[in-house]
Design an enzyme around this catalytic site. Structure first.
Site, PDB file in Angstrom:
ATOM      1  N   ASN A   8       0.876  -1.167   0.000  1.00 45.92           N
ATOM      2  CA  ASN A   8       0.000   0.000   0.000  1.00 45.92           C
ATOM      3  C   ASN A   8       0.919   1.224   0.000  1.00 45.92           C
ATOM      4  OD1 ASN A   8      -1.879   1.971   0.410  1.00 45.92           O
ATOM      5  ND2 ASN A   8      -2.710   1.124   2.311  1.00 45.92           N
ATOM      6  N   LYS A  15       3.497   0.984   3.008  1.00 47.97           N
ATOM      7  CA  LYS A  15       3.133  -0.045   3.990  1.00 47.97           C
ATOM      8  C   LYS A  15       3.181  -1.390   3.281  1.00 47.97           C
ATOM      9  CE  LYS A  15       0.284   2.996   6.695  1.00 47.97           C
ATOM     10  NZ  LYS A  15      -0.980   3.679   6.622  1.00 47.97           N
ATOM     11  N   ARG A  92      -2.455  -2.163  -3.546  1.00 48.70           N
ATOM     12  CA  ARG A  92      -3.642  -1.321  -3.453  1.00 48.70           C
ATOM     13  C   ARG A  92      -3.478  -0.189  -4.463  1.00 48.70           C
ATOM     14  NH1 ARG A  92      -6.002   1.312   1.979  1.00 48.70           N
ATOM     15  NH2 ARG A  92      -7.923   2.078   1.073  1.00 48.70           N
ATOM     16  N   HIS A 180     -12.866   3.361  -0.590  1.00 50.18           N
ATOM     17  CA  HIS A 180     -12.842   2.396   0.524  1.00 50.18           C
ATOM     18  C   HIS A 180     -13.452   1.058   0.119  1.00 50.18           C
ATOM     19  CE1 HIS A 180     -12.747   6.118   3.307  1.00 50.18           C
ATOM     20  NE2 HIS A 180     -11.543   5.595   3.269  1.00 50.18           N
ATOM     21  N   GLY A 209     -12.463   6.132   9.668  1.00 52.70           N
ATOM     22  CA  GLY A 209     -11.042   6.197  10.042  1.00 52.70           C
ATOM     23  C   GLY A 209     -10.569   7.608   9.791  1.00 52.70           C
ATOM     24  N   ARG A 240     -10.005  16.305   5.626  1.00 50.69           N
ATOM     25  CA  ARG A 240     -10.817  16.633   4.436  1.00 50.69           C
ATOM     26  C   ARG A 240     -12.219  17.046   4.887  1.00 50.69           C
ATOM     27  NH1 ARG A 240      -9.862  10.932   1.717  1.00 50.69           N
ATOM     28  NH2 ARG A 240      -8.466  10.501   3.455  1.00 50.69           N
ATOM     29  N   ASP A 282      -6.878  13.956  14.731  1.00 46.30           N
ATOM     30  CA  ASP A 282      -6.927  12.625  15.331  1.00 46.30           C
ATOM     31  C   ASP A 282      -8.061  12.547  16.357  1.00 46.30           C
ATOM     32  OD1 ASP A 282      -6.195  10.464  17.315  1.00 46.30           O
ATOM     33  OD2 ASP A 282      -4.610  10.219  15.823  1.00 46.30           O
ATOM     34  N   MET A 283      -8.971  11.606  16.145  1.00 47.94           N
ATOM     35  CA  MET A 283     -10.147  11.525  17.006  1.00 47.94           C
ATOM     36  C   MET A 283      -9.791  11.283  18.472  1.00 47.94           C
ATOM     37  SD  MET A 283     -13.314  11.949  17.137  1.00 47.94           S
ATOM     38  CE  MET A 283     -14.207  11.832  15.597  1.00 47.94           C
ATOM     39  N   GLY A 327     -10.660   2.653  12.117  1.00 48.97           N
ATOM     40  CA  GLY A 327     -10.076   3.129  13.381  1.00 48.97           C
ATOM     41  C   GLY A 327     -11.063   3.667  14.403  1.00 48.97           C
ATOM     42  N   ILE A 328     -11.889   4.628  13.994  1.00 53.09           N
ATOM     43  CA  ILE A 328     -12.842   5.231  14.929  1.00 53.09           C
ATOM     44  C   ILE A 328     -14.019   4.270  15.158  1.00 53.09           C
ATOM     45  CG2 ILE A 328     -14.401   7.186  15.302  1.00 53.09           C
ATOM     46  CD1 ILE A 328     -12.511   8.821  13.410  1.00 53.09           C
ATOM     47  N   GLU A 378      -8.338  -4.625   4.870  1.00 55.10           N
ATOM     48  CA  GLU A 378      -8.161  -4.389   3.432  1.00 55.10           C
ATOM     49  C   GLU A 378      -6.986  -5.196   2.876  1.00 55.10           C
ATOM     50  OE1 GLU A 378      -8.315  -0.461   4.972  1.00 55.10           O
ATOM     51  OE2 GLU A 378      -9.255   0.279   3.149  1.00 55.10           O
TER      52      GLU A 378
HETATM   53  P1  AMP Z   1      -7.668   4.528  10.479  1.00 57.75           P
HETATM   54  O1  AMP Z   1      -7.506   5.553   9.389  1.00 57.75           O
HETATM   55  O2  AMP Z   1      -8.698   3.490  10.164  1.00 57.75           O
HETATM   56  O3  AMP Z   1      -6.364   3.949  10.954  1.00 57.75           O
HETATM   57  O4  AMP Z   1      -8.257   5.328  11.747  1.00 57.75           O
HETATM   58  C1  AMP Z   1      -7.560   6.395  12.343  1.00 57.75           C
HETATM   59  C2  AMP Z   1      -8.506   7.158  13.248  1.00 57.75           C
HETATM   60  O5  AMP Z   1      -9.010   6.259  14.255  1.00 57.75           O
HETATM   61  C3  AMP Z   1      -7.831   8.306  13.998  1.00 57.75           C
HETATM   62  O6  AMP Z   1      -8.682   9.440  14.009  1.00 57.75           O
HETATM   63  C4  AMP Z   1      -7.707   7.751  15.410  1.00 57.75           C
HETATM   64  O7  AMP Z   1      -7.717   8.764  16.372  1.00 57.75           O
HETATM   65  C5  AMP Z   1      -8.961   6.918  15.510  1.00 57.75           C
HETATM   66  N1  AMP Z   1      -8.899   5.973  16.625  1.00 57.75           N
HETATM   67  C6  AMP Z   1      -8.116   4.879  16.757  1.00 57.75           C
HETATM   68  N2  AMP Z   1      -8.306   4.321  17.993  1.00 57.75           N
HETATM   69  C7  AMP Z   1      -9.217   5.103  18.633  1.00 57.75           C
HETATM   70  C8  AMP Z   1      -9.833   5.079  19.921  1.00 57.75           C
HETATM   71  N3  AMP Z   1      -9.537   4.135  20.801  1.00 57.75           N
HETATM   72  N4  AMP Z   1     -10.712   6.051  20.216  1.00 57.75           N
HETATM   73  C9  AMP Z   1     -11.011   7.032  19.341  1.00 57.75           C
HETATM   74  N5  AMP Z   1     -10.487   7.101  18.113  1.00 57.75           N
HETATM   75  C10 AMP Z   1      -9.594   6.162  17.760  1.00 57.75           C
END
Ligand code: AMP
Length: 403
Positions: A8, A15, A92, A180, A209, A240, A282-283, A327-328, A378
């Site tokens: 990827n 990656k 990918r 996605h 995510g 975005r 970042d969430m 992720g979220i 994925e």
């Molecule tokens: P991804 O792109 O699928 O890797 O997701 C990344 C997003 O998932 C980022 O905004 C992270 O902050 C969020 N994330 C991962 N673990 C957690 C968690 N335990 N609580 C809240 N958000 C998370």
């Protein structure tokens, strides 16, 4: 055991994962790694499936200037220190354009065609294709497969595929592609095992995510997506904006003097949760922050997901299940709870205990629409496609190992 390499490639990192497989069995993940800091502070890191570190090594900036060089570094490490010589590579590739509705074995003709789609995904497609071309030159007999983020959505009906613009632009490729797709395809394949009662129904899958979108699926097929021509549309993302009146972009260019490339940078890197909160993309950081703008950004994120879920429910003419992933979606029980509150009108209610422990089914017994958490994969999807294409359909393929 035979292995394949899954790649990827992005603009500043590659990656990679190694999967082992034997015959018709499901590929098993062995190694996960990445080379990041390409051209600035190159660093190779990798771990085995248990998470044990296998390597963490810095390289001089000059020695890893581009994506092909980064893949070369990973290939050398795999061959020389892990004794792994993959028999095929699955990539990918973000854009399959209007033509590709499934993965494809790569040859020069296919790569030339995919290069034409670079203008549809200028931030990703060139980086996806560079290592493919380099491997083709250096190892012409090494089988390579491209798996597209757009492919899963190509069966959309015409209503979901068009913009209300002159048809010649549609023919040129200006369409609502959706992205996605590898994640959604993985979920569609997982549902018959995880939740057989809904696998054939009307399901919204929320891939939340750093990039985020939702897909409306009917019987495991995509019928509508919140993303369109590019991965900018739809939900609010890390950096975005999601859905935006095109008039805003006209304003930025006409009144603020933004060039096309600065508008592109702005829309891909400076907006979304980051722009709205002024705190982070970042969430996790937003959830931990006491800043009211961080709280507003989270509120806005869940509000827009609620609105878009209404739209997708209309596309499906009803809703039989809702699935969280990425992720979220997989990790934040509080964001899931907030989204569920916004969808209470659809008859969705979560079980707080099951949601808190990230169970597979997190809805309450009385929820009219069941809600699931299904971790996406994925890379496994790419590995499966690669094995299927290379070994099932071309069992006599001449083999040459990656380096
Ligand atoms: P991804 O792109 O699928 O890797 O997701 C990344 C997003 O998932 C980022 O905004 C992270 O902050 C969020 N994330 C991962 N673990 C957690 C968690 N335990 N609580 C809240 N958000 C998370």
């Amino acid at each position: 055991m035979d292995t394949i390499l899954v790649v990827n490639a992005g603009s500043s990192s590659v990656k990679f994962q190694i999967f082992a497989f034997d015959g018709g069995g499901r590929p098993e993940r062995q190694i996960k790694g990445q080379v990041d800091g390409i051209g600035s502070r190159p660093r190779l890191r990798a771990a085995n499936v248990k998470g044990d570190k296998l390597v963490d090594r810095d390289f001089p900036a000059d020695s890893v200037r581009d994506v092909p060089a980064a893949l070369h570094v990973a290939g050398d490490w795999l061959r020389e220190e892990q004794r792994i010589t993959p028999l095929a590579v699955g990539h990918r590739v973000v854009h399959g354009g209007p033509d590709y509705d499934r993965p494809v074995v790569l040859d020069h003709g296919v790569v030339a065609r995919l290069e034409r789609y670079a203008s549809l995904a200028p931030l990703h497609q060139p980086h996806n294709l560079a290592p493919i071309r380099s491997l083709m030159t250096n190892l012409p007999n090494l089988p390579q497969v491209a798996c597209f983020d757009t492919a899963f959505h190509r069966a959309h009906g015409a209503l979901a595929d068009h913009y209300a613009i002159p048809r010649r632009l549609h023919e040129e490729g200006v369409r609502r592609y959706g992205f996605h797709g590898l994640s959604y395809e993985y979920i569609a394949n997982a549902l018959p095992g995880t939740a057989p009662e809904i696998a054939n129904g009307r399901v919204i899958v929320a891939h939340l995510g750093n990039g985020a979108s939702m897909c409306a699926m009917k019987a495991g097929k995509s019928v509508e997506s919140t993303m369109g021509f590019t991965a900018l549309d739809g939900l609010v993302m890390g950096t975005r904006p999601g859905q935006l009146d095109p008039g805003v972009v006209l304003y930025l260019m006409a009144e603020r003097g933004m060039s096309a490339s600065s508008a592109q940078h702005f829309l891909y890197r400076e907006c979304g949760l980051k722009g709205l909160s002024g705190v982070s993309n970042d969430m996790r950081e937003l959830e931990a922050s006491a800043d009211p703008n961080a709280a507003f950004a989270i509120d806005y994120f869940t509000y827009r997901i609620g609105l878009n879920a209404g739209m997708l429910t209309a596309a499906l003419q009803g809703l039989d299940a809702f699935v969280f992933t990425a992720g979220i979606g997989e990790n934040s029980s509080s964001i899931r709870a907030r989204i569920a509150e916004r969808l209470a009108w659809l008859g969705i209610a979560l079980d707080p205990v099951e949601n808190g422990r990230h169970a597979s089914r997190i809805s309450s017994a009385g929820s009219r629409v069941p809600v699931y958490v299904v971790p996406t994969d994925e890379e496994l999807m790419i590995a499966q496609h690669t094995v299927a294409l290379i070994w099932k359909h071309q069992p006599g393929q001449k083999r040459e190992s990656a380096s």
